[in-house]
Motif scaffolding. Structure first.
Motif, short mmCIF file in Angstrom:
data_model
loop_
_atom_site.label_atom_id
_atom_site.label_comp_id
_atom_site.label_asym_id
_atom_site.label_seq_id
_atom_site.Cartn_x
_atom_site.Cartn_y
_atom_site.Cartn_z
N TYR A 37 8.53 2.65 6.63
CA TYR A 37 9.12 2.12 5.39
C TYR A 37 8.14 2.30 4.22
CZ TYR A 37 11.12 -1.14 2.02
OH TYR A 37 11.63 -1.71 0.88
N TRP A 38 6.88 1.96 4.45
CA TRP A 38 5.89 2.08 3.38
C TRP A 38 5.71 3.53 2.94
CZ3 TRP A 38 1.57 -1.53 5.69
CH2 TRP A 38 2.05 -2.85 5.73
N ALA A 39 5.80 4.47 3.87
CA ALA A 39 5.68 5.89 3.52
C ALA A 39 6.92 6.36 2.76
CB ALA A 39 5.46 6.72 4.78
N ARG A 40 8.12 6.00 3.25
CA ARG A 40 9.36 6.44 2.60
C ARG A 40 9.51 5.85 1.20
NH1 ARG A 40 13.57 4.40 4.63
NH2 ARG A 40 12.72 3.20 6.34
N SER A 47 -2.09 11.01 3.01
CA SER A 47 -2.69 11.99 2.11
C SER A 47 -2.94 13.35 2.76
CB SER A 47 -4.00 11.45 1.54
OG SER A 47 -4.92 11.18 2.57
N ILE A 48 -2.98 13.42 4.09
CA ILE A 48 -3.22 14.71 4.74
C ILE A 48 -1.92 15.48 4.90
CG2 ILE A 48 -4.03 15.87 6.82
CD1 ILE A 48 -6.13 13.69 7.11
N ARG A 49 -0.90 14.81 5.45
CA ARG A 49 0.38 15.50 5.60
C ARG A 49 1.50 14.47 5.69
NH1 ARG A 49 0.13 18.68 10.56
NH2 ARG A 49 0.97 16.88 11.65
N ASP A 50 2.48 14.62 4.79
CA ASP A 50 3.65 13.76 4.83
C ASP A 50 4.71 14.43 5.70
OD1 ASP A 50 5.33 11.65 4.35
OD2 ASP A 50 5.56 12.02 2.20
N THR A 56 8.54 16.74 12.14
CA THR A 56 7.18 16.83 11.59
C THR A 56 6.52 15.47 11.65
OG1 THR A 56 7.92 16.45 9.32
CG2 THR A 56 7.75 18.76 10.05
N GLN A 57 5.23 15.46 11.81
CA GLN A 57 4.46 14.22 11.94
C GLN A 57 3.66 13.96 10.66
OE1 GLN A 57 3.61 12.11 14.74
NE2 GLN A 57 5.30 12.96 15.92
#
Length: 183
Positions: A37-40, A47-50, A56-57
């Motif tokens: 939820y916090w990422a979406r 910061s490395i890869r969304d 995808t991870q």
């Protein structure tokens, strides 16, 4: 192509180390649902890869984990997610890219950025400044000031020839001892 482990750090082509969501959750003490939820909602974006689609991870840096931990601590302290979000948005609008490099303090309602021991900024009231008092700093200032000023003993012997009635009330015990020794 070598296979990366499912947990633990992953080393990217540039040598950077990243952590998958499951590892981030374990390290920070949050659920995967919270992390997702916090990422979406862009509260804490890896910061490395969304994630860029199904399969995808996300890959979080160590500094991302620090920010996640701060968000969790603020939540644990009773600060609403809405207020945490507003505080982080205020920091980002001021150009603070490295959220892991700042100090946040809270009273359980609002969130403050501690810029120095003396300067604290309320992030929820439009960046209104408030002040803090660094006790350690005041301690050192007083020590420095006193080094140039005279001092006297706090509890000295009762002067000879001075009646006990003239001794300070707090020093009555010392006066009694002096009388006992003299008598």
């Amino acid at each position: 192509m070598h296979e990366q482990p499912l947990e633990g750090p992953l080393v990217g082509e540039d040598g950077s180390v990243g952590y998958r969501g499951v590892t981030a959750c374990q390290a920070v003490g949050i659920s995967y649902r919270q992390l997702d939820y916090w990422a979406r909602t862009t509260l804490v974006v890896p910061s490395i890869r969304d994630a860029s689609g199904s399969g995808t991870q996300r890959l979080y840096s160590f500094r991302d984990l620090v920010v996640l931990k701060v968000v969790k601590r603020l939540l644990d302290a009773g600060v609403s997610l809405q207020n945490i979000r507003r505080a982080i948005e205020t920091l980002r609008s001021r150009g603070v890219e490295d959220l892991a490099g700042i100090t946040l303090i809270s009273d359980g309602t609002t969130v403050y950025e501690c810029r120095s021991p003396e300067e604290v900024v309320d992030l929820l009231q439009g960046g209104q400044g408030v002040f803090g008092i660094a006790i350690g700093g005041a301690f050192k200032e007083i020590q420095g000031s006193l080094s140039h000023l005279p001092a006297e003993p706090a509890a000295g012997p009762t002067p000879v020839g001075v009646p006990a009635a003239e001794t300070p009330a707090g020093d009555e015990l010392a006066a009694r001892r002096a009388r006992r020794r003299a008598g």
